[in-house]
Write a protein that holds these residues in place. Structure first.
Motif, mmCIF file in Angstrom:
data_model
loop_
_atom_site.group_PDB
_atom_site.id
_atom_site.type_symbol
_atom_site.label_atom_id
_atom_site.label_comp_id
_atom_site.label_asym_id
_atom_site.label_seq_id
_atom_site.Cartn_x
_atom_site.Cartn_y
_atom_site.Cartn_z
ATOM 1 N N ARG A 154 3.197 30.032 108.636
ATOM 2 C CA ARG A 154 3.435 30.155 107.198
ATOM 3 C C ARG A 154 4.912 30.405 106.909
ATOM 4 O O ARG A 154 5.497 29.780 106.009
ATOM 5 N N ALA A 213 6.786 27.164 107.391
ATOM 6 C CA ALA A 213 6.614 26.245 106.265
ATOM 7 C C ALA A 213 7.423 26.699 105.054
ATOM 8 O O ALA A 213 7.964 25.859 104.316
ATOM 9 N N VAL A 251 7.785 23.234 102.618
ATOM 10 C CA VAL A 251 6.729 22.225 102.710
ATOM 11 C C VAL A 251 5.393 22.938 102.593
ATOM 12 O O VAL A 251 5.300 24.155 102.778
ATOM 13 N N VAL A 257 1.773 24.372 103.613
ATOM 14 C CA VAL A 257 1.336 25.007 104.848
ATOM 15 C C VAL A 257 0.099 24.294 105.377
ATOM 16 O O VAL A 257 -0.768 23.907 104.601
ATOM 17 N N VAL A 266 5.512 20.813 111.585
ATOM 18 C CA VAL A 266 5.124 21.427 110.316
ATOM 19 C C VAL A 266 5.837 20.753 109.151
ATOM 20 O O VAL A 266 5.277 20.609 108.049
ATOM 21 N N THR A 316 4.167 18.010 106.923
ATOM 22 C CA THR A 316 3.207 18.214 105.837
ATOM 23 C C THR A 316 3.788 17.851 104.482
ATOM 24 O O THR A 316 3.034 17.581 103.541
#
Length: 663
Positions: free
Chosen positions: A103, A106, A111, A113, A187, A190
């Motif tokens: 988290r 991100a 972006v 999560v 990540v 996303t």
């Protein structure tokens, strides 16, 4: 390429995919539209005449057929379940620190999560869309709200966000900072994945791919196979049409993610990439050299990820990679982000065994976990004695007499001398094993005065393996008599009256030809023995597969590993990723001779089985690992010369004439 440029490129390719979908829909609707116009023209007084009537009655059924076909393709694409990677789901309660790290990562990348985290027994990480209804409902927002919100409606975010799949070896080998650096570009993906056009294009491509897989199955009747063949052809045409655009779209997404991740731990990521390559090498070596022998014995190591740490530590020390190694190991390992690393390790180890070797989803009598401390005794020792027993069973079927040092028949009789004498290349004038009239005084076991039941003049035609002019491949009904002094099969070889029965010669198996290309360069006896061993191994493997299939529906004992394994993926064709091709006859013969030598060393010298993290099962003589045995064994196989192996045995103090214990 900047992040914005990568997103624009990906979006333009996604629109190209969607345009192909629109064109396909237009082609399907065009005949229906023309037919409607022709039919409407009748009451209005237009399009009258014989020609228009023929066109109308020809095009209307064609339009209906095209619409039905399009509806069938759309239904198959919508209902087909896209491919899903086999993983072990990690709930947030089982890894709160890991979820918190993802988290925070991100947030730094700005972006969305990932909706969940899963582990895979592979050295790779990726994002996987599991929003298809067949993949199950997404986690409720109240359970994963802190990782699924990202400023939008919780339900929409939980449905749209992909799942982060992490390679389990990374968690055990990498430090926390290295794992964060490796996951940063993953990540970051996303962000582009949340774009509506890119998401729609991905869903369409995945649906086509799943439709092709569904229509390729052959479990239906002939009518359904014909219908599905046509639907599959249309799906394949559409998939080929959008293949280039889909590939370029994914490249654009990857480029945008990599550019966005440049600002997060860039320097550390360069160092972490070196650890990725090292982890891949150690993981592959651990699976092929250490885990695979255990899987073949019906045991699955329950701590594979912990084993890869030991393997990579040993590799680092051997290959001069230990500079700064101690300081690196002093940092916090990424597996500390899990609440119960042992339970997760066991689950991923069982999944690895199922993917790379096959097997049930839980423990059973023929499929049980083994810890690393028990590996030498429960895997190595058992493997060697099983191979040695199989080698002597094959020698029994070949009618090979026992070695000169075998003082008694039965379970205590098998010796290494028997193997060495048989594989010794005979001279041009004599061959004791193939001579139809052996000298009874040359061997006390053949002396008629020592055993009145033994015929000193056996008929060479009674056993095709003793007749040099007989067919090397006997028919399925042929049988070979086992000499009374030879070692019995594993079951004792006794009939109802307590007397030993003659062991039937194994039926020839396809591919077990002594003249096979793999056996070129070996002696005739080595080639024949390797062919028989290959046939026996293939027969035992087929029997094991049949037993596994018969017990597949039986309930298995629940374990912590199987509790974390959901199976929304298709597990009917396990193993999905076989590690190695089947072993060749030369390799099988070398393994069996090596196993016999190791059994002799353990029973006559007091040697012990051991585990080498990089090479697998190993023999320890006086606590020192033996490394020069394979060369001596190959010389015996290829040249039929046991001199080097006998000298090696003499130097080690191993007595080949002493009987060994088999399973």
């Amino acid at each position: 390429m900047s992040s914005e440029a990568g997103v624009r490129t990906a979006r333009s390719r996604a629109l190209a995919v969607l345009r192909l979908r629109g064109r396909a829909l237009a082609v399907a609707l065009l005949p229906a539209a023309v037919a409607v116009i022709l039919l409407v023209g009748v009451p209005t007084g237009h399009f009258t005449g014989t020609g228009w009537d023929i066109a109308r009655w020809t095009l209307t059924p064609l339009a209906a057929l095209v619409l039905l076909t399009a509806a069938g393709v759309a239904l198959v694409v919508a209902r087909a379940r896209p491919a899903m990677s086999p993983t072990v789901a990690i709930a947030e309660e089982a890894a709160p620190d890991l979820y918190r790290m993802v988290r925070d990562l991100a947030d730094r990348l700005a972006v969305p999560v990932p909706s969940a985290i899963a582990l895979t027994p592979d050295c790779d990480s990726w994002l996987e869309d599991r929003t298809h209804p067949a993949h199950g409902r997404p986690p409720p927002a109240e359970e994963h709200g802190d990782i699924a919100d990202a400023g939008r409606h919780p339900h929409r975010r939980a449905v749209a966000a992909p799942v982060l799949v992490i390679g389990s070896p990374f968690l055990w080998w990498m430090r926390v900072g290295e794992l964060r650096a490796v996951l940063a570009p993953v990540v970051a993906g996303t962000g582009p994945s949340a774009h509506p056009d890119i998401a729609a294009a991905r869903r369409f491509v995945r649906g086509l791919d799943a439709a092709v897989a569904v229509t390729s199955e052959h479990r239906r009747g002939p009518v359904f196979r014909t219908v599905f063949a046509g639907l599959g052809w249309i799906a394949r045409v559409l998939l080929r049409s959008c293949r280039v655009h889909a590939a370029e779209m994914e490249r654009g997404v990857a480029a945008a993610a990599a550019e966005r991740a440049q600002a997060v731990d860039y320097g550390l990521r360069i160092v972490a990439q070196e650890q990725v390559g090292l982890a891949y090498a150690g993981w592959d070596r651990l699976l092929t050299r250490v885990a695979l022998p255990a899987w073949r014995m019906g045991r699955w190591p329950s701590r594979l990820n912990a084993g890869v740490v030991a393997a990579l530590t040993e590799l680092s020390r051997r290959d001069r990679l230990a500079e700064g190694f101690a300081s690196r190991l002093g940092e916090r390992p990424a597996c500390d982000l899990l609440e119960e690393p042992g339970t997760v390790d066991e689950a991923t180890s069982l999944l690895a065994a199922r993917l790379f070797h096959g097997g049930p989803a839980g423990s059973g009598p023929d499929w049980s976990p083994v810890h690393w401390g028990d590996y030498p005794e429960e895997v190595v020792d058992r493997k060697w004695r099983t191979d040695a027993a199989r080698l002597h069973r094959v020698l029994d079927t070949l009618g090979v007499r026992p070695g000169a040092g075998a003082e008694s028949p039965g379970p205590d009789g098998p010796t290494l001398s028997r193997v060495l004498d048989h594989l010794t290349h005979p001279g041009p004038d004599s061959d004791p094993d193939l001579d139809p009239r052996p000298d009874p005084h040359s061997d006390p076991d053949l002396d008629p005065h020592s055993d009145p039941d033994l015929d000193p003049r056996p008929d060479p035609h009674s056993d095709p393996d003793l007749d040099p002019h007989s067919d090397p491949h006997p028919g399925p009904g042929s049988r070979a008599e086992r000499p009374p002094s030879a070692s019995p099969p594993a079951d004792g070889g006794r009939g109802a009256d307590g007397e030993r029965e003659a062991a039937p010669a194994p039926a020839p198996v396809s591919g077990a030809d002594p003249d096979d290309e793999d056996l070129v360069g070996t002696t005739p006896r080595s080639a024949a023995l390797a062919a028989r061993i290959s046939a026996e191994v293939a027969r035992e493997g087929a029997a094991a597969t049949a037993r596994a299939a018969s017990t597949a529906s039986a309930p298995t004992a629940p374990t912590a590993a199987s509790a974390g394994l959901a199976s929304p993926w298709d597990d009917r064709a396990l193993p999905l990723l076989p590690l190695q091709p089947p072993r060749t006859g030369r390799e099988l013969l070398a393994d069996h001779i090596t196993a016999m030598v190791c059994c002799a060393a353990m029973d006559t010298l007091g040697a012990t089985p051991g585990l080498d993290w990089l090479d697998g099962p190993t023999l320890l003589v006086g606590g020192v690992r033996v490394t020069d045995l394979p060369a001596q064994v190959m010389m015996l196989i290829e040249d039929g010369d046991p001199t080097a192996l006998r000298l090696w045995l003499a130097r080690q103090g191993i007595r080949p004439e002493k009987p060994v214990r088999l399973v």
